[in-house]
Design an enzyme around this catalytic site. Structure first.
Site, PDB file in Angstrom:
ATOM      1  N   SER A  10     -51.890  50.849 104.291  1.00  0.00           N
ATOM      2  CA  SER A  10     -52.709  51.792 103.528  1.00  0.00           C
ATOM      3  C   SER A  10     -53.005  53.027 104.367  1.00  0.00           C
ATOM      4  O   SER A  10     -53.634  52.930 105.428  1.00  0.00           O
ATOM      5  CB  SER A  10     -54.026  51.136 103.115  1.00  0.00           C
ATOM      6  OG  SER A  10     -54.895  52.101 102.561  1.00  0.00           O
ATOM      7  N   HIS A  33     -49.047  52.487 100.981  1.00  0.00           N
ATOM      8  CA  HIS A  33     -50.058  52.333  99.944  1.00  0.00           C
ATOM      9  C   HIS A  33     -50.961  53.558  99.966  1.00  0.00           C
ATOM     10  O   HIS A  33     -51.568  53.876 100.995  1.00  0.00           O
ATOM     11  CB  HIS A  33     -50.868  51.067 100.209  1.00  0.00           C
ATOM     12  CG  HIS A  33     -51.786  50.690  99.090  1.00  0.00           C
ATOM     13  ND1 HIS A  33     -51.358  50.018  97.967  1.00  0.00           N
ATOM     14  CD2 HIS A  33     -53.121  50.893  98.919  1.00  0.00           C
ATOM     15  CE1 HIS A  33     -52.394  49.804  97.161  1.00  0.00           C
ATOM     16  NE2 HIS A  33     -53.467  50.338  97.713  1.00  0.00           N
ATOM     17  N   ASP A  35     -54.162  55.412  98.271  1.00  0.00           N
ATOM     18  CA  ASP A  35     -55.351  55.247  97.428  1.00  0.00           C
ATOM     19  C   ASP A  35     -55.799  56.589  96.865  1.00  0.00           C
ATOM     20  O   ASP A  35     -56.153  57.502  97.611  1.00  0.00           O
ATOM     21  CB  ASP A  35     -56.495  54.635  98.237  1.00  0.00           C
ATOM     22  CG  ASP A  35     -56.234  53.186  98.600  1.00  0.00           C
ATOM     23  OD1 ASP A  35     -55.885  52.417  97.690  1.00  0.00           O
ATOM     24  OD2 ASP A  35     -56.369  52.827  99.784  1.00  0.00           O
ATOM     25  N   MET A  37     -58.665  58.164  94.730  1.00  0.00           N
ATOM     26  CA  MET A  37     -60.024  57.896  94.245  1.00  0.00           C
ATOM     27  C   MET A  37     -60.670  59.191  93.762  1.00  0.00           C
ATOM     28  O   MET A  37     -60.491  60.244  94.374  1.00  0.00           O
ATOM     29  CB  MET A  37     -60.880  57.290  95.361  1.00  0.00           C
ATOM     30  CG  MET A  37     -60.282  56.072  96.039  1.00  0.00           C
ATOM     31  SD  MET A  37     -61.430  55.378  97.247  1.00  0.00           S
ATOM     32  CE  MET A  37     -60.327  54.385  98.247  1.00  0.00           C
ATOM     33  N   HIS A  66     -52.149  53.636  94.247  1.00  0.00           N
ATOM     34  CA  HIS A  66     -53.239  52.806  93.716  1.00  0.00           C
ATOM     35  C   HIS A  66     -54.291  53.751  93.148  1.00  0.00           C
ATOM     36  O   HIS A  66     -55.025  54.404  93.884  1.00  0.00           O
ATOM     37  CB  HIS A  66     -53.818  51.937  94.842  1.00  0.00           C
ATOM     38  CG  HIS A  66     -54.936  51.063  94.408  1.00  0.00           C
ATOM     39  ND1 HIS A  66     -55.700  50.342  95.313  1.00  0.00           N
ATOM     40  CD2 HIS A  66     -55.450  50.765  93.184  1.00  0.00           C
ATOM     41  CE1 HIS A  66     -56.624  49.655  94.660  1.00  0.00           C
ATOM     42  NE2 HIS A  66     -56.497  49.904  93.377  1.00  0.00           N
ATOM     43  N   MET A  68     -57.566  54.606  91.597  1.00  0.00           N
ATOM     44  CA  MET A  68     -58.945  54.183  91.359  1.00  0.00           C
ATOM     45  C   MET A  68     -59.669  55.371  90.730  1.00  0.00           C
ATOM     46  O   MET A  68     -60.504  56.029  91.347  1.00  0.00           O
ATOM     47  CB  MET A  68     -59.590  53.727  92.665  1.00  0.00           C
ATOM     48  CG  MET A  68     -59.051  52.404  93.154  1.00  0.00           C
ATOM     49  SD  MET A  68     -59.608  51.958  94.820  1.00  0.00           S
ATOM     50  CE  MET A  68     -58.277  52.694  95.792  1.00  0.00           C
ATOM     51  N   MET A 137     -57.740  42.603  94.001  1.00  0.00           N
ATOM     52  CA  MET A 137     -58.555  43.214  95.049  1.00  0.00           C
ATOM     53  C   MET A 137     -59.328  42.135  95.805  1.00  0.00           C
ATOM     54  O   MET A 137     -59.978  41.279  95.195  1.00  0.00           O
ATOM     55  CB  MET A 137     -59.537  44.221  94.441  1.00  0.00           C
ATOM     56  CG  MET A 137     -58.894  45.466  93.866  1.00  0.00           C
ATOM     57  SD  MET A 137     -58.013  46.458  95.117  1.00  0.00           S
ATOM     58  CE  MET A 137     -59.362  46.911  96.224  1.00  0.00           C
ATOM     59  N   ASP A 175     -55.212  43.440  98.442  1.00  0.00           N
ATOM     60  CA  ASP A 175     -55.633  44.681  99.095  1.00  0.00           C
ATOM     61  C   ASP A 175     -57.099  44.560  99.471  1.00  0.00           C
ATOM     62  O   ASP A 175     -57.951  44.371  98.610  1.00  0.00           O
ATOM     63  CB  ASP A 175     -55.428  45.858  98.131  1.00  0.00           C
ATOM     64  CG  ASP A 175     -55.893  47.196  98.697  1.00  0.00           C
ATOM     65  OD1 ASP A 175     -56.216  47.264  99.894  1.00  0.00           O
ATOM     66  OD2 ASP A 175     -55.917  48.170  97.923  1.00  0.00           O
ATOM     67  N   GLY A 177     -59.237  44.009 103.539  1.00  0.00           N
ATOM     68  CA  GLY A 177     -59.528  43.055 104.599  1.00  0.00           C
ATOM     69  C   GLY A 177     -58.349  42.219 105.043  1.00  0.00           C
ATOM     70  O   GLY A 177     -58.518  41.147 105.630  1.00  0.00           O
ATOM     71  N   GLY A 197     -54.691  48.075 106.139  1.00  0.00           N
ATOM     72  CA  GLY A 197     -55.089  49.391 106.628  1.00  0.00           C
ATOM     73  C   GLY A 197     -55.309  49.400 108.119  1.00  0.00           C
ATOM     74  O   GLY A 197     -54.410  49.698 108.900  1.00  0.00           O
TER      75      GLY A 197
END
Length: 223
Positions: A10, A33, A35, A37, A66, A68, A137, A175, A177, A197
């Site tokens: 990520s 990946h 993100d 947002m 991804h 969001m 998630m 995705d 942790g 990540g």
């Protein structure tokens, strides 16, 4: 059916002042990946269409977007048209996830639905034939660096069972942790695509970290 594994670092954990170079540093990964947002669907603001289009010009590996965002029915196909390998939308944000998946696929991109913790997969299991991937998630979406939620492994197992029962070729992504320990648990539960990540970008040798994580996941899948 044997399952192969894919690792998607990520870039949320990367240095945003040098994204092009950061993509080059993870060139041995299966995809990057990304993100997106909007500070509406989630309480964070990252990047939008202009940056994604710029990344497409320089990335050495496919982009796994991804989304969001709140207006995902409107924007999902547009992001797919940037040349994305895959576009993931949150079912919680879509008014018509079935049509959205079809619209994304019509561009040539892979379509995926994401489930937040607390969203019941059973409510959307009938969408599986329209999808190429399901993202479970393992943190609340919005910020990187959160702790893995082990309770979400039950959802991974539920999705894996449904995919098997329907005889579909649908990947299962996790995705949030993901590290050297949780990737093993996730793979054993049925995941085969892993977003990492800080476990990648926090390492001194990114290529070695990618290889290590991929091998750990592959070993767990093979068991």
């Amino acid at each position: 059916m044997s399952r192969s594994v894919s690792l998607h670092p990520s870039i949320l954990a990367s240095d945003f002042t040098r994204l092009g170079e950061e993509l080059t540093r993870i060139a041995t990964a299966d995809a990057a990946h990304v993100d997106v947002m909007d500070n509406h669907f989630v309480p964070n603001l990252t990047i939008g269409m202009p940056v994604v289009e710029a990344l497409q010009e320089v990335t050495p590996i496919p982009l796994d977007l991804h989304l969001m965002i709140a207006e995902v029915d409107r924007w999902g196909p547009r992001y797919a048209e940037t040349g994305a390998h895959s576009v993931t939308f949150h079912v919680e944000a879509s008014d018509d996830p079935r049509q959205l998946a079809r619209d994304i696929r019509s561009t040539g991109a892979r379509a995926a639905m994401a489930l937040k913790p607390g969203t019941a997969f059973a409510d959307y299991a009938d969408l599986l034939p329209e999808l190429d991937m399901v993202l479970v998630m393992t943190v609340e979406p919005g910020f990187g660096g959160q702790s893995f939620m082990p309770g979400q492994l039950a959802v991974v197992r539920e999705v894996r069972q449904a995919v098997g029962e329907q005889g579909l070729d649908v990947a299962i992504q996790v995705d949030g942790g993901v590290n050297a320990e949780t990737i093993v648990d996730s793979a054993r539960a049925g995941a085969d695509v892993f977003v990492a990540g800080s476990a990648v970008f926090g390492a001194q040798d990114l290529a070695a970290a990618i290889t290590d994580l991929r091998e750990r996941a592959a070993g767990a899948v093979a068991r």
